[in-house]
Design a protein around this motif. Structure first.
Motif, PDB file in Angstrom:
ATOM      1  N   MET A   1       0.832  -1.197   0.000  1.00  0.00           N
ATOM      2  CA  MET A   1       0.000   0.000   0.000  1.00  0.00           C
ATOM      3  C   MET A   1       0.869   1.251   0.000  1.00  0.00           C
ATOM      4  N   ASP A   2       0.325   2.346  -0.513  1.00  0.00           N
ATOM      5  CA  ASP A   2       1.030   3.614  -0.484  1.00  0.00           C
ATOM      6  C   ASP A   2       0.871   4.250   0.898  1.00  0.00           C
ATOM      7  N   PRO A   3       1.643   5.305   1.218  1.00  0.00           N
ATOM      8  CA  PRO A   3       1.605   5.865   2.570  1.00  0.00           C
ATOM      9  C   PRO A   3       0.229   6.335   3.020  1.00  0.00           C
ATOM     10  N   GLU A   4      -0.486   7.044   2.171  1.00  0.00           N
ATOM     11  CA  GLU A   4      -1.782   7.575   2.597  1.00  0.00           C
ATOM     12  C   GLU A   4      -2.802   6.465   2.815  1.00  0.00           C
ATOM     13  N   THR A   5      -2.810   5.466   1.955  1.00  0.00           N
ATOM     14  CA  THR A   5      -3.731   4.337   2.133  1.00  0.00           C
ATOM     15  C   THR A   5      -3.400   3.584   3.414  1.00  0.00           C
ATOM     16  N   THR A   6      -2.116   3.393   3.668  1.00  0.00           N
ATOM     17  CA  THR A   6      -1.697   2.692   4.880  1.00  0.00           C
ATOM     18  C   THR A   6      -2.068   3.481   6.125  1.00  0.00           C
ATOM     19  N   ARG A   7      -1.846   4.790   6.103  1.00  0.00           N
ATOM     20  CA  ARG A   7      -2.184   5.618   7.264  1.00  0.00           C
ATOM     21  C   ARG A   7      -3.692   5.590   7.519  1.00  0.00           C
ATOM     22  N   SER A   8      -4.479   5.641   6.455  1.00  0.00           N
ATOM     23  CA  SER A   8      -5.936   5.585   6.610  1.00  0.00           C
ATOM     24  C   SER A   8      -6.373   4.253   7.212  1.00  0.00           C
ATOM     25  N   ALA A   9      -5.796   3.152   6.729  1.00  0.00           N
ATOM     26  CA  ALA A   9      -6.122   1.838   7.279  1.00  0.00           C
ATOM     27  C   ALA A   9      -5.691   1.736   8.733  1.00  0.00           C
ATOM     28  N   LEU A  10      -4.553   2.321   9.075  1.00  0.00           N
ATOM     29  CA  LEU A  10      -4.075   2.336  10.450  1.00  0.00           C
ATOM     30  C   LEU A  10      -5.031   3.114  11.343  1.00  0.00           C
ATOM     31  N   ARG A  11      -5.524   4.257  10.848  1.00  0.00           N
ATOM     32  CA  ARG A  11      -6.458   5.063  11.622  1.00  0.00           C
ATOM     33  C   ARG A  11      -7.753   4.290  11.880  1.00  0.00           C
ATOM     34  N   ASP A  12      -8.240   3.581  10.868  1.00  0.00           N
ATOM     35  CA  ASP A  12      -9.462   2.779  11.041  1.00  0.00           C
ATOM     36  C   ASP A  12      -9.233   1.658  12.059  1.00  0.00           C
ATOM     37  N   PHE A  13      -8.076   1.005  11.978  1.00  0.00           N
ATOM     38  CA  PHE A  13      -7.736  -0.065  12.914  1.00  0.00           C
ATOM     39  C   PHE A  13      -7.765   0.462  14.348  1.00  0.00           C
ATOM     40  N   CYS A  14      -7.151   1.621  14.564  1.00  0.00           N
ATOM     41  CA  CYS A  14      -7.088   2.197  15.908  1.00  0.00           C
ATOM     42  C   CYS A  14      -8.452   2.687  16.371  1.00  0.00           C
ATOM     43  N   ALA A  15      -9.264   3.220  15.462  1.00  0.00           N
ATOM     44  CA  ALA A  15     -10.579   3.737  15.833  1.00  0.00           C
ATOM     45  C   ALA A  15     -11.482   2.625  16.364  1.00  0.00           C
ATOM     46  N   GLU A  16     -11.353   1.430  15.825  1.00  0.00           N
ATOM     47  CA  GLU A  16     -12.165   0.307  16.294  1.00  0.00           C
ATOM     48  C   GLU A  16     -11.842  -0.067  17.737  1.00  0.00           C
ATOM     49  N   ARG A  17     -10.650   0.278  18.197  1.00  0.00           N
ATOM     50  CA  ARG A  17     -10.198  -0.138  19.525  1.00  0.00           C
ATOM     51  C   ARG A  17     -10.086   1.016  20.520  1.00  0.00           C
ATOM     52  N   LEU A  18      -9.883   2.234  20.001  1.00  0.00           N
ATOM     53  CA  LEU A  18      -9.689   3.390  20.870  1.00  0.00           C
ATOM     54  C   LEU A  18     -10.823   4.402  20.791  1.00  0.00           C
ATOM     55  N   GLY A  19     -11.680   4.250  19.783  1.00  0.00           N
ATOM     56  CA  GLY A  19     -12.652   5.298  19.495  1.00  0.00           C
ATOM     57  C   GLY A  19     -12.047   6.291  18.524  1.00  0.00           C
ATOM     58  N   ALA A  20     -12.913   6.947  17.738  1.00  0.00           N
ATOM     59  CA  ALA A  20     -12.432   7.791  16.654  1.00  0.00           C
ATOM     60  C   ALA A  20     -11.585   8.958  17.141  1.00  0.00           C
ATOM     61  N   ASP A  21     -11.980   9.603  18.240  1.00  0.00           N
ATOM     62  CA  ASP A  21     -11.270  10.810  18.676  1.00  0.00           C
ATOM     63  C   ASP A  21      -9.861  10.491  19.177  1.00  0.00           C
TER      64      ASP A  21
ATOM     65  N   TYR B   1      -1.168   2.431  28.906  1.00  0.00           N
ATOM     66  CA  TYR B   1      -2.629   2.527  28.808  1.00  0.00           C
ATOM     67  C   TYR B   1      -3.102   2.261  27.380  1.00  0.00           C
ATOM     68  N   VAL B   2      -2.487   2.925  26.415  1.00  0.00           N
ATOM     69  CA  VAL B   2      -2.901   2.750  25.023  1.00  0.00           C
ATOM     70  C   VAL B   2      -2.570   1.350  24.537  1.00  0.00           C
ATOM     71  N   GLU B   3      -1.406   0.841  24.906  1.00  0.00           N
ATOM     72  CA  GLU B   3      -1.016  -0.488  24.447  1.00  0.00           C
ATOM     73  C   GLU B   3      -1.950  -1.576  24.978  1.00  0.00           C
ATOM     74  N   GLU B   4      -2.465  -1.390  26.195  1.00  0.00           N
ATOM     75  CA  GLU B   4      -3.416  -2.361  26.734  1.00  0.00           C
ATOM     76  C   GLU B   4      -4.733  -2.355  25.964  1.00  0.00           C
ATOM     77  N   LEU B   5      -5.111  -1.211  25.421  1.00  0.00           N
ATOM     78  CA  LEU B   5      -6.333  -1.124  24.615  1.00  0.00           C
ATOM     79  C   LEU B   5      -6.126  -1.716  23.217  1.00  0.00           C
ATOM     80  N   LEU B   6      -4.869  -1.832  22.806  1.00  0.00           N
ATOM     81  CA  LEU B   6      -4.539  -2.344  21.477  1.00  0.00           C
ATOM     82  C   LEU B   6      -3.932  -3.739  21.606  1.00  0.00           C
ATOM     83  N   ALA B   7      -4.728  -4.675  22.084  1.00  0.00           N
ATOM     84  CA  ALA B   7      -4.226  -6.016  22.394  1.00  0.00           C
ATOM     85  C   ALA B   7      -3.654  -6.728  21.165  1.00  0.00           C
ATOM     86  N   ASP B   8      -4.212  -6.478  19.994  1.00  0.00           N
ATOM     87  CA  ASP B   8      -3.720  -7.127  18.768  1.00  0.00           C
ATOM     88  C   ASP B   8      -2.887  -6.158  17.935  1.00  0.00           C
TER      89      ASP B   8
END
Length: 279
Positions: free
Chosen positions: A1-21, A190-197
């Motif tokens: 993936m290119d940088p922007e696509t990867t960053r967007s996918a990373l943001r979605d991955f984190c939002a599912e576990r941390l919430g969007a904000d 704290y953040v790492e515990e919320l991101l178990a995978d």
């Protein structure tokens, strides 16, 4: 993936576990980086490699510490890495040559050890980064008493990196109103515990040898910078966990080079410093 696509996918991955904000604020800590591994046929990242001879412009002085020659440890070809680096450093930076005082390898001159005892291991005299325009670079033989390590050509797999658990950069992250006092005291944990995978995230960098990104410190410390300076104003350049021919003193260690962020963006690599982690 290119940088922007990867960053967007990373943001979605984190939002599912941390919430969007919180995810949006957290992903702002992400920095582009590269896993460095031995290259197979056709995988070389330009001239990037461990060891070998320096790639300098004719007439460039060889770096020294009190007149004693430093040793070339690695070369990074930033032209080959540029598609992922965006505005991290100026376009056309070319090749970065990483030097340090070799006082520990089997090749080292005995006098280098005595010289190293005069300095803290992160003293600017013990390391140097020299940039070279690619079109003008030539392999340069080292002076006597400088070590030369067998070259290992690198492949560079891109991704996004985050601070080490104990990096002071975590202090810049707003955890939001839900976080309690314990979370605010140890935001990285704290953040790492919320991101178990977390290992499954898009763009993960898992190598111990990394270009750019963030430094990792197995001792649980943080970048050692000159007294009174803020480590959050520095940017990571290169991390090496050790090679068969070259290693840091003591029982072991990882070598890093870092640079003030404003100097990096200006292309002033004379301000780069060694920031090792030794145990």
């Amino acid at each position: 993936m290119d940088p922007e696509t990867t960053r967007s996918a990373l943001r979605d991955f984190c939002a599912e576990r941390l919430g969007a904000d919180l995810a949006a604020r957290f992903v702002r800590l992400a920095r582009p980086g590269f896993e460095l591994t031995a290259a197979g046929p056709g995988e070389a990242a330009g001239h990037s490699r461990f060891g070998g001879r320096a790639m300098l412009e004719p007439g460039t002085p060889w770096p020294t510490c009190e007149g004693f020659p430093l040793s070339l440890i690695a070369v990074l070809d930033t032209d080959a890495l540029a598609p992922w680096l965006h505005d991290v450093l100026p376009a056309g930076t070319g090749l970065l040559n990483f030097f340090c005082l070799d006082a520990d390898s089997e090749q080292c001159d005995p006098a280098s050890y005595e010289l190293s005892l005069k300095y803290d291991c992160f003293h600017p005299q013990l390391g140097k980064v020299i940039s070279t325009r690619s079109a003008h670079a030539v392999e340069t033989d080292p002076p006597a008493r400088s070590s030369v390590f067998d070259p290992v050509v690198w492949a560079a797999a891109p991704g996004f990196d985050f601070p080490d658990t104990w990096d002071p950069a975590w202090g810049t992250l707003d955890l939001g109103p839900e976080a309690d006092d314990m979370a605010r005291a140890m935001p990285g944990q704290y953040v790492e515990e919320l991101l178990a995978d977390w290992a499954r995230r898009p763009g993960a960098l898992v190598s111990e040898d990394i270009a750019f990104g963030w430094p990792k410190f197995p001792t649980g410390s943080s970048p050692m910078v000159p007294w009174g300076e803020d480590p959050t104003t520095y940017h990571h350049l290169l991390q090496l966990s050790g090679q068969d021919e070259w290693y840091l003193g003591g029982d072991g260690g990882w070598m890093h080079w870092s640079i003030p962020t404003d100097a990096l963006r200006a292309g002033d690599f004379s301000r780069a410093i060694p920031t090792p982690d030794i145990w």
